[in-house]
Motif scaffolding. Sequence first.
Motif, PDB file in Angstrom:
ATOM      1  N   LEU A  23     -19.871  24.188 -79.675  1.00 47.51           N
ATOM      2  CA  LEU A  23     -20.276  24.253 -81.077  1.00 47.51           C
ATOM      3  C   LEU A  23     -21.518  25.103 -81.327  1.00 47.51           C
ATOM      4  O   LEU A  23     -21.513  25.929 -82.246  1.00 47.51           O
ATOM      5  CB  LEU A  23     -20.482  22.831 -81.617  1.00 47.51           C
ATOM      6  N   PRO A  24     -22.601  24.951 -80.569  1.00 41.47           N
ATOM      7  CA  PRO A  24     -23.771  25.808 -80.854  1.00 41.47           C
ATOM      8  C   PRO A  24     -23.492  27.290 -80.633  1.00 41.47           C
ATOM      9  O   PRO A  24     -24.072  28.141 -81.312  1.00 41.47           O
ATOM     10  CB  PRO A  24     -24.836  25.286 -79.873  1.00 41.47           C
ATOM     11  N   GLU A  25     -22.614  27.615 -79.677  1.00 44.24           N
ATOM     12  CA  GLU A  25     -22.358  29.014 -79.362  1.00 44.24           C
ATOM     13  C   GLU A  25     -21.417  29.664 -80.371  1.00 44.24           C
ATOM     14  O   GLU A  25     -21.629  30.798 -80.782  1.00 44.24           O
ATOM     15  CB  GLU A  25     -21.778  29.130 -77.954  1.00 44.24           C
ATOM     16  N   ARG A  26     -20.366  28.937 -80.756  1.00 46.02           N
ATOM     17  CA  ARG A  26     -19.326  29.544 -81.594  1.00 46.02           C
ATOM     18  C   ARG A  26     -19.312  29.004 -83.013  1.00 46.02           C
ATOM     19  O   ARG A  26     -18.672  29.576 -83.888  1.00 46.02           O
ATOM     20  CB  ARG A  26     -17.970  29.305 -80.924  1.00 46.02           C
ATOM     21  N   ARG A  27     -19.957  27.869 -83.237  1.00 51.93           N
ATOM     22  CA  ARG A  27     -20.025  27.244 -84.557  1.00 51.93           C
ATOM     23  C   ARG A  27     -18.621  27.069 -85.140  1.00 51.93           C
ATOM     24  O   ARG A  27     -17.740  26.537 -84.482  1.00 51.93           O
ATOM     25  CB  ARG A  27     -20.939  28.048 -85.474  1.00 51.93           C
ATOM     26  N   LEU A  28     -18.378  27.500 -86.365  1.00 50.84           N
ATOM     27  CA  LEU A  28     -17.086  27.282 -87.003  1.00 50.84           C
ATOM     28  C   LEU A  28     -15.959  28.038 -86.317  1.00 50.84           C
ATOM     29  O   LEU A  28     -14.791  27.673 -86.449  1.00 50.84           O
ATOM     30  CB  LEU A  28     -17.151  27.674 -88.482  1.00 50.84           C
ATOM     31  N   ARG A  29     -16.304  29.104 -85.575  1.00 47.89           N
ATOM     32  CA  ARG A  29     -15.274  29.847 -84.859  1.00 47.89           C
ATOM     33  C   ARG A  29     -14.663  29.040 -83.723  1.00 47.89           C
ATOM     34  O   ARG A  29     -13.631  29.435 -83.173  1.00 47.89           O
ATOM     35  CB  ARG A  29     -15.862  31.146 -84.306  1.00 47.89           C
ATOM     36  N   ALA A  30     -15.281  27.909 -83.376  1.00 43.01           N
ATOM     37  CA  ALA A  30     -14.738  27.066 -82.318  1.00 43.01           C
ATOM     38  C   ALA A  30     -13.553  26.233 -82.790  1.00 43.01           C
ATOM     39  O   ALA A  30     -12.752  25.783 -81.975  1.00 43.01           O
ATOM     40  CB  ALA A  30     -15.833  26.141 -81.765  1.00 43.01           C
ATOM     41  N   VAL A  31     -13.434  26.029 -84.113  1.00 45.18           N
ATOM     42  CA  VAL A  31     -12.385  25.135 -84.621  1.00 45.18           C
ATOM     43  C   VAL A  31     -11.677  25.737 -85.837  1.00 45.18           C
ATOM     44  O   VAL A  31     -11.544  25.073 -86.870  1.00 45.18           O
ATOM     45  CB  VAL A  31     -12.973  23.746 -84.974  1.00 45.18           C
ATOM     46  N   PRO A  32     -11.178  26.958 -85.763  1.00 46.28           N
ATOM     47  CA  PRO A  32     -10.534  27.546 -86.945  1.00 46.28           C
ATOM     48  C   PRO A  32      -9.274  26.810 -87.367  1.00 46.28           C
ATOM     49  O   PRO A  32      -9.021  26.627 -88.570  1.00 46.28           O
ATOM     50  CB  PRO A  32     -10.222  28.977 -86.498  1.00 46.28           C
ATOM     51  N   MET A  33      -8.453  26.385 -86.405  1.00 42.99           N
ATOM     52  CA  MET A  33      -7.232  25.663 -86.747  1.00 42.99           C
ATOM     53  C   MET A  33      -7.544  24.334 -87.416  1.00 42.99           C
ATOM     54  O   MET A  33      -6.884  23.933 -88.375  1.00 42.99           O
ATOM     55  CB  MET A  33      -6.389  25.451 -85.486  1.00 42.99           C
ATOM     56  N   LEU A  93      -8.951  13.005 -93.839  1.00 47.64           N
ATOM     57  CA  LEU A  93      -9.735  14.217 -93.612  1.00 47.64           C
ATOM     58  C   LEU A  93     -10.728  14.042 -92.469  1.00 47.64           C
ATOM     59  O   LEU A  93     -10.879  14.943 -91.630  1.00 47.64           O
ATOM     60  CB  LEU A  93     -10.471  14.603 -94.901  1.00 47.64           C
ATOM     61  N   VAL A  94     -11.388  12.897 -92.427  1.00 47.98           N
ATOM     62  CA  VAL A  94     -12.360  12.647 -91.348  1.00 47.98           C
ATOM     63  C   VAL A  94     -11.652  12.570 -90.002  1.00 47.98           C
ATOM     64  O   VAL A  94     -12.107  13.147 -89.001  1.00 47.98           O
ATOM     65  CB  VAL A  94     -13.150  11.354 -91.635  1.00 47.98           C
ATOM     66  N   GLN A  95     -10.515  11.860 -89.955  1.00 46.87           N
ATOM     67  CA  GLN A  95      -9.759  11.764 -88.706  1.00 46.87           C
ATOM     68  C   GLN A  95      -9.310  13.141 -88.228  1.00 46.87           C
ATOM     69  O   GLN A  95      -9.434  13.472 -87.043  1.00 46.87           O
ATOM     70  CB  GLN A  95      -8.542  10.869 -88.907  1.00 46.87           C
ATOM     71  N   THR A  96      -8.788  13.933 -89.144  1.00 47.19           N
ATOM     72  CA  THR A  96      -8.322  15.267 -88.776  1.00 47.19           C
ATOM     73  C   THR A  96      -9.469  16.135 -88.289  1.00 47.19           C
ATOM     74  O   THR A  96      -9.349  16.843 -87.274  1.00 47.19           O
ATOM     75  CB  THR A  96      -7.631  15.938 -89.979  1.00 47.19           C
ATOM     76  N   LEU A  97     -10.599  16.097 -88.992  1.00 52.68           N
ATOM     77  CA  LEU A  97     -11.741  16.918 -88.608  1.00 52.68           C
ATOM     78  C   LEU A  97     -12.255  16.546 -87.220  1.00 52.68           C
ATOM     79  O   LEU A  97     -12.490  17.428 -86.371  1.00 52.68           O
ATOM     80  CB  LEU A  97     -12.859  16.770 -89.641  1.00 52.68           C
ATOM     81  N   LEU A  98     -12.415  15.262 -86.957  1.00 52.03           N
ATOM     82  CA  LEU A  98     -12.985  14.824 -85.684  1.00 52.03           C
ATOM     83  C   LEU A  98     -11.998  14.997 -84.527  1.00 52.03           C
ATOM     84  O   LEU A  98     -12.307  15.645 -83.519  1.00 52.03           O
ATOM     85  CB  LEU A  98     -13.432  13.366 -85.781  1.00 52.03           C
TER      86      LEU A  98
END
Length: 254
Positions: A23-33, A93-98
């Motif tokens: 997460l610190p290295e890629r931020r949002l790019r770590a979880v695009p899907m 939404l919370v379940q999907t995100l986590l």
Amino acid sequence: MRALARWAREEWGLLYVTVRTALPERRLRAVPMTLGAVCLTALLQYVQNRPWGYQFVQDAGAVRAEDPLWLALLRTPLSLFVPALDLPVWGALVQTLLVFGISEICIGWWRTLVIAYAATLAGTLYARIGISLGAHAAFGLPWTDAQVVDTGPSAAVVGLAVFVSWRYGAYVTSGAVTLSMVAEVLLKENLAGKEHLAALMAVGLICLAVAVRHRYGHGLRLGTVHTYGRLLRRAQRRPGSRAGRGSGLPPIQS
């Protein structure tokens, strides 16, 4: 207290290091899907609560056992992101995100989708089999369940939680999720609970296949240990990192 902290390090240490490094290295790019899945779920929730959109969502993504099989399979890809009408959407939404987010970081986006759809499809097919068996059979369902909409993202969330926990050595967590689904069926016997169990059985078969592929777990465990050490060493080299210096992370294993 120290025993509990030691257990937490052993149970979740590898998962923690994997997510903390990405997460610190890629931020949002770590979880695009994952972000796409959350946005699609929120959009479908909004549309299906509009007078003009309810029927569209039902026709495009609502799967029922009474539907023809070809139609159910056609709707299955979208059904994964259609939240239940009688449950708060923020929970989905919370379940999907986590769960999707952790899974995408740990095993990649395409494996996450494969396991999510395998779990969802297992629940969908079980509903048809259960209704054909009838309510009096051990694993049967009453005919009225044929008109109930399938579980949406919950079966996928349960399946991913079990697989990722098992894959990263959090066996107690994987077992706890499984036992909670069994308790759900015992306390509140409904279609969703039984579909969750079907999803867990499908994921269990996937875990077995992975274990066999890695020589009954030896290669799998060795791979995760080496990955753990590599990630922890990377975390230690980062400026200001406390990993390995009282941070609560387990030591490098070799």
